[in-house]
Design a protein around this motif. Structure first.
Motif, PDB file in Angstrom:
ATOM      1  N   SER A  52       0.824  -1.204   0.000  1.00  0.00           N
ATOM      2  CA  SER A  52       0.000   0.000   0.000  1.00  0.00           C
ATOM      3  C   SER A  52       0.859   1.257   0.000  1.00  0.00           C
ATOM      4  N   SER A  53       1.855   1.300   0.853  1.00  0.00           N
ATOM      5  CA  SER A  53       2.740   2.475   0.921  1.00  0.00           C
ATOM      6  C   SER A  53       3.449   2.705  -0.409  1.00  0.00           C
ATOM      7  N   GLY A  54       3.901   1.623  -1.015  1.00  0.00           N
ATOM      8  CA  GLY A  54       4.565   1.734  -2.305  1.00  0.00           C
ATOM      9  C   GLY A  54       3.633   2.212  -3.405  1.00  0.00           C
ATOM     10  N   MET A  55       2.409   1.715  -3.405  1.00  0.00           N
ATOM     11  CA  MET A  55       1.451   2.070  -4.450  1.00  0.00           C
ATOM     12  C   MET A  55       1.087   3.547  -4.431  1.00  0.00           C
ATOM     13  N   PHE A  56       0.939   4.100  -3.233  1.00  0.00           N
ATOM     14  CA  PHE A  56       0.407   5.455  -3.124  1.00  0.00           C
ATOM     15  C   PHE A  56       1.475   6.518  -2.911  1.00  0.00           C
ATOM     16  N   GLU A  57       2.721   6.142  -3.103  1.00  0.00           N
ATOM     17  CA  GLU A  57       3.815   7.097  -2.972  1.00  0.00           C
ATOM     18  C   GLU A  57       3.714   8.163  -4.070  1.00  0.00           C
ATOM     19  N   GLY A  58       3.736   9.414  -3.664  1.00  0.00           N
ATOM     20  CA  GLY A  58       3.699  10.519  -4.620  1.00  0.00           C
ATOM     21  C   GLY A  58       2.331  10.850  -5.179  1.00  0.00           C
ATOM     22  N   ILE A  59       1.287  10.246  -4.639  1.00  0.00           N
ATOM     23  CA  ILE A  59      -0.069  10.494  -5.132  1.00  0.00           C
ATOM     24  C   ILE A  59      -0.622  11.757  -4.464  1.00  0.00           C
ATOM     25  N   HIS A  60      -1.100  12.676  -5.295  1.00  0.00           N
ATOM     26  CA  HIS A  60      -1.690  13.918  -4.798  1.00  0.00           C
ATOM     27  C   HIS A  60      -3.047  14.095  -5.465  1.00  0.00           C
ATOM     28  N   HIS A  61      -4.029  14.481  -4.668  1.00  0.00           N
ATOM     29  CA  HIS A  61      -5.392  14.594  -5.180  1.00  0.00           C
ATOM     30  C   HIS A  61      -5.560  15.575  -6.331  1.00  0.00           C
ATOM     31  N   PRO A  62      -4.836  16.688  -6.369  1.00  0.00           N
ATOM     32  CA  PRO A  62      -5.069  17.600  -7.499  1.00  0.00           C
ATOM     33  C   PRO A  62      -4.767  16.989  -8.875  1.00  0.00           C
ATOM     34  N   LEU A  63      -4.020  15.907  -8.909  1.00  0.00           N
ATOM     35  CA  LEU A  63      -3.769  15.248 -10.197  1.00  0.00           C
ATOM     36  C   LEU A  63      -5.077  14.708 -10.761  1.00  0.00           C
ATOM     37  N   PRO A  64      -5.245  14.742 -12.078  1.00  0.00           N
ATOM     38  CA  PRO A  64      -6.443  14.143 -12.687  1.00  0.00           C
ATOM     39  C   PRO A  64      -6.524  12.640 -12.387  1.00  0.00           C
ATOM     40  N   VAL A  65      -7.705  12.099 -12.513  1.00  0.00           N
ATOM     41  CA  VAL A  65      -7.949  10.687 -12.218  1.00  0.00           C
ATOM     42  C   VAL A  65      -7.003   9.786 -13.007  1.00  0.00           C
ATOM     43  N   LYS A  66      -6.888  10.014 -14.317  1.00  0.00           N
ATOM     44  CA  LYS A  66      -6.049   9.131 -15.131  1.00  0.00           C
ATOM     45  C   LYS A  66      -4.584   9.219 -14.714  1.00  0.00           C
ATOM     46  N   ALA A  67      -4.093  10.405 -14.405  1.00  0.00           N
ATOM     47  CA  ALA A  67      -2.698  10.562 -13.980  1.00  0.00           C
ATOM     48  C   ALA A  67      -2.444   9.846 -12.659  1.00  0.00           C
ATOM     49  N   ARG A  68      -3.392   9.923 -11.737  1.00  0.00           N
ATOM     50  CA  ARG A  68      -3.245   9.196 -10.464  1.00  0.00           C
ATOM     51  C   ARG A  68      -3.293   7.694 -10.693  1.00  0.00           C
ATOM     52  N   PHE A  69      -4.198   7.253 -11.565  1.00  0.00           N
ATOM     53  CA  PHE A  69      -4.304   5.835 -11.910  1.00  0.00           C
ATOM     54  C   PHE A  69      -2.964   5.333 -12.454  1.00  0.00           C
ATOM     55  N   GLU A  70      -2.404   6.066 -13.412  1.00  0.00           N
ATOM     56  CA  GLU A  70      -1.142   5.661 -14.029  1.00  0.00           C
ATOM     57  C   GLU A  70      -0.010   5.616 -13.006  1.00  0.00           C
ATOM     58  N   LEU A  71       0.036   6.580 -12.106  1.00  0.00           N
ATOM     59  CA  LEU A  71       1.091   6.605 -11.095  1.00  0.00           C
ATOM     60  C   LEU A  71       0.935   5.450 -10.104  1.00  0.00           C
ATOM     61  N   ILE A  72      -0.291   5.181  -9.681  1.00  0.00           N
ATOM     62  CA  ILE A  72      -0.537   4.056  -8.768  1.00  0.00           C
ATOM     63  C   ILE A  72      -0.120   2.745  -9.424  1.00  0.00           C
TER      64      ILE A  72
END
Length: 137
Positions: A14-34
């Motif tokens: 979980s910690s690895g998956m959500f590293e660097g995730i910020h809500h202001p990013l669009p949904v697709k950008a957060r999806f790709e980063l996760i």
């Protein structure tokens, strides 16, 4: 003791998956980063990934796995719900969407560890895009 080990590994994932995730990013950008973070975790933590997969597919999971661990992945559940609300993702049951997203990644990871698949930049990019395509509206 097994449950504690499982929860510890789950927390690392979980910690690895959500590293660097910020809500202001669009949904697709957060999806790709996760997804990118998840793949990177798998590649760099073979033992933890394989333990997690075996445990999740074991009959022991029913006796030892409790719902409290699912909160570790709430950011992804919320992202899926947000994507559905914005009509970016299919209006399917969230668990169905998660299976469509995770199953190809975990299967290819197992093939990677059997030396049957290569995670190179192109394959990672294609896998993330395919996962998005499977769930996009």
């Amino acid at each position: 003791m097994l449950r504690k080990l499982f929860l510890n590994v789950e927390q690392k994932i979980s910690s690895g998956m959500f590293e660097g995730i910020h809500h202001p990013l669009p949904v697709k950008a957060r999806f790709e980063l996760i997804m990118s973070n998840y793949i990177e975790f798998i590649l760099n933590h073979k033992d933890e990934f394989l333990f997690y997969e075996q445990f999740c597919n074991s009959p022991l999971v029913e006796n030892l796995y409790l719902e409290d661990s699912s909160s570790m992945f709430q950011p992804f559940y919320k992202l899926i719900e947000e994507g559905k609300e914005q009509k970016l993702l299919k209006d399917y049951d969230t668990m169905l969407l998660l299976v469509l997203i995770y199953a190809p990644v975990t299967e290819l990871a197992k093939q990677y560890y059997r030396r049957e698949f290569e995670f190179n930049d192109r394959n990672v990019k294609d896998l993330i895009q395919s996962s998005w395509d499977a769930v996009k509206a």
